[in-house]
Design an enzyme around this catalytic site. Structure first.
Site, PDB file in Angstrom:
ATOM      1  N   HIS A   1       0.842  -1.207   0.000  1.00  0.00           N
ATOM      2  CA  HIS A   1       0.000   0.000   0.000  1.00  0.00           C
ATOM      3  C   HIS A   1       0.876   1.256   0.000  1.00  0.00           C
ATOM      4  O   HIS A   1       0.675   2.170  -0.810  1.00  0.00           O
ATOM      5  CB  HIS A   1      -0.921  -0.025   1.230  1.00  0.00           C
ATOM      6  CG  HIS A   1      -1.781   1.179   1.375  1.00  0.00           C
ATOM      7  ND1 HIS A   1      -3.124   1.148   1.107  1.00  0.00           N
ATOM      8  CD2 HIS A   1      -1.508   2.447   1.762  1.00  0.00           C
ATOM      9  CE1 HIS A   1      -3.630   2.358   1.321  1.00  0.00           C
ATOM     10  NE2 HIS A   1      -2.670   3.162   1.729  1.00  0.00           N
ATOM     11  N   GLU A   2       1.843   1.299   0.911  1.00  0.00           N
ATOM     12  CA  GLU A   2       2.699   2.480   1.012  1.00  0.00           C
ATOM     13  C   GLU A   2       3.609   2.625  -0.200  1.00  0.00           C
ATOM     14  O   GLU A   2       3.898   3.743  -0.639  1.00  0.00           O
ATOM     15  CB  GLU A   2       3.514   2.447   2.308  1.00  0.00           C
ATOM     16  CG  GLU A   2       2.680   2.466   3.570  1.00  0.00           C
ATOM     17  CD  GLU A   2       1.671   3.596   3.635  1.00  0.00           C
ATOM     18  OE1 GLU A   2       1.984   4.712   3.158  1.00  0.00           O
ATOM     19  OE2 GLU A   2       0.562   3.382   4.140  1.00  0.00           O
TER      20      GLU A   2
ATOM     21  N   HIS B   1       1.799   4.498  -2.926  1.00  0.00           N
ATOM     22  CA  HIS B   1       1.915   5.945  -2.732  1.00  0.00           C
ATOM     23  C   HIS B   1       3.287   6.429  -3.224  1.00  0.00           C
ATOM     24  O   HIS B   1       3.391   7.419  -3.949  1.00  0.00           O
ATOM     25  CB  HIS B   1       1.787   6.320  -1.248  1.00  0.00           C
ATOM     26  CG  HIS B   1       0.416   6.190  -0.679  1.00  0.00           C
ATOM     27  ND1 HIS B   1      -0.668   6.904  -1.139  1.00  0.00           N
ATOM     28  CD2 HIS B   1      -0.054   5.436   0.348  1.00  0.00           C
ATOM     29  CE1 HIS B   1      -1.735   6.596  -0.430  1.00  0.00           C
ATOM     30  NE2 HIS B   1      -1.390   5.705   0.481  1.00  0.00           N
TER      31      HIS B   1
END
Length: 154
Positions: free
Chosen positions: A67-68, A71
């Site tokens: 997820h990170e 980003h």
């Protein structure tokens, strides 16, 4: 898992899943309480909540890392890196990252309300962690005057 192992894990996932290198720092941050991880726009570093690993295991930490990294890679490419952007949602789905982290609240971490206020007109109760100014605030239900009912110690 220590910080070096976390760094290697993030670098490995970045290369194998995203086929792009991770060139910044990954670290654990115990101050994160309800979130699994955080991407820093300025420094491009990643922080991860160690509770994810402790409570839910390495599989859940891997999903948070993905997820990170979504980003991270999207921001560096100048594409939509925010949760609401289509680029982010598509990459997150393709990588197998989690949209939300599993519940990190456990006994003792979430503090109970210290202050209890009640409305003098309708009796509506307002538990609060912080003290409020009774001259400024009124009941949200009936606009009645609030009063301090009790204060817990500790």
């Amino acid at each position: 898992m220590n910080e070096q192992e976390l760094q290697r894990l993030v670098e490995h996932i970045s290369i194998t899943v995203f086929r792009k290198p991770f060139r910044h720092r990954a670290s654990f941050n115990r101050r994160l309480k309800t979130t699994g991880g955080r991407y820093h726009l300025g420094s491009h570093d990643l922080d991860f909540n160690p509770l994810v690993l402790e409570l839910h295991g390495p599989e859940e930490l891997e999903k948070v890392v993905k997820h990170e990294l979504c980003h991270y890679h999207l921001h560096l490419e100048g594409r939509g890196y925010q949760h609401r952007d289509a680029d982010f949602r598509n990459l997150l789905k393709a990588s197998g990252g989690s949209r939300f982290v599993k519940d990190l609240r456990q006994a003792g971490i979430v503090t109970p309300p210290k202050w209890l206020y009640s409305c003098s007109a309708c009796g509506q109760m307002y538990p609060r962690k912080r003290r409020i100014d009774l001259k400024k605030y009124v009941c949200g239900k009936c606009k009645g005057k609030l009063r301090l009912k009790s204060q817990s110690t500790g």
